[in-house]
Design a protein around this motif. Structure first.
Motif: not given
Length: 226
Positions: A14-16, A38-44, A46-56, A75-80
């Motif tokens: 699903a979304d996990d 970084d690759a996953f964030e780029s994929w998100c 490209s599909w207009k999806l938003k990574l949630q650093p607070t839930k990462t 690691v950094k996710a969305d600069n977090t």
């Protein structure tokens, strides 16, 4: 997800999403994991999806889980900045960095306690309660929680399953209105319920059989490695 580097692994439900990799140095480990993020964030993106650093969340498994590293993996996710935790939760299973499953079992015991109370209440108040009826209620209200995550737990040591068995024993005694000193063998004999690890093993075999019948190569491979 074809953009994820080939030396990393990933899982989707699903979304996990889970990303994981391995290395024999902390620096290289952080680098490889960052490439995946970084690759996953780029994929998100490209599909207009938003990574949630607070839930990462991140957890670091090592043969020295108590060791304090001078430069722990991060690691950094969305600069977090994401730093490793002592435990995390994925698809309902609580995973700790020592893989002793104590937090997961604590969670199961907390969830199962009111249901055991319900089973005990029903067995005492129902007019001429039948064992078969109470066993069916046990299966739907209690065992489904006790057995949750069994494919992963089957890789755990016997101490984990001993504790899970104790939880099942309590639930069965409550369902059948039996005192706490009733032997485990007697409980399972009159209820015709298998020991919990035996039941988990049976479920695993059934899942492998289903994967083979449906030609689900990925599921078959993963299940047979357990």
């Amino acid at each position: 997800m074809n953009d994820i580097p080939t030396h990393k692994e990933h899982g989707l439900f699903a979304d996990d999403t889970a990303l994981w990799t391995a290395s024999n140095t902390m620096t290289y480990l952080s680098s490889r994991l960052q490439q995946s993020v970084d690759a996953f964030e780029s994929w998100c993106n490209s599909w207009k999806l938003k990574l949630q650093p607070t839930k990462t969340e991140m957890i670091h498994f090592t043969i020295h889980p108590r060791k304090k590293y001078k430069h722990p993996v991060e690691v950094k996710a969305d600069n977090t900045i994401i730093k490793p935790l002592d435990h995390t939760r994925y698809l309902g299973a609580i995973i700790d960095k020592q893989l002793n499953w104590r937090r997961h079992l604590d969670h199961i015991e907390t969830r199962i306690a009111p249901r055991i109370g319900l089973l005990r209440y029903l067995s005492k108040t129902a007019y001429e309660p039948k064992n078969r009826t109470m066993i069916n209620i046990f299966k739907t209200t209690a065992r489904s929680i006790i057995i949750y995550g069994y494919p992963v737990l089957l890789t755990a040591d016997q101490n984990v399953w001993n504790r899970i068995q104790i939880i099942q024993n309590k639930a069965l005694r409550a369902a059948l209105g039996l005192p706490i000193y009733t032997s485990v063998d007697y409980i399972h004999k009159i209820s015709n319920i298998p020991k919990i690890k035996d039941y988990a093993t049976t479920l695993l075999k059934q899942s492998i059989k289903t994967a083979i019948e449906k030609n689900d190569i990925a599921s078959k491979k993963n299940l047979q490695h357990i």
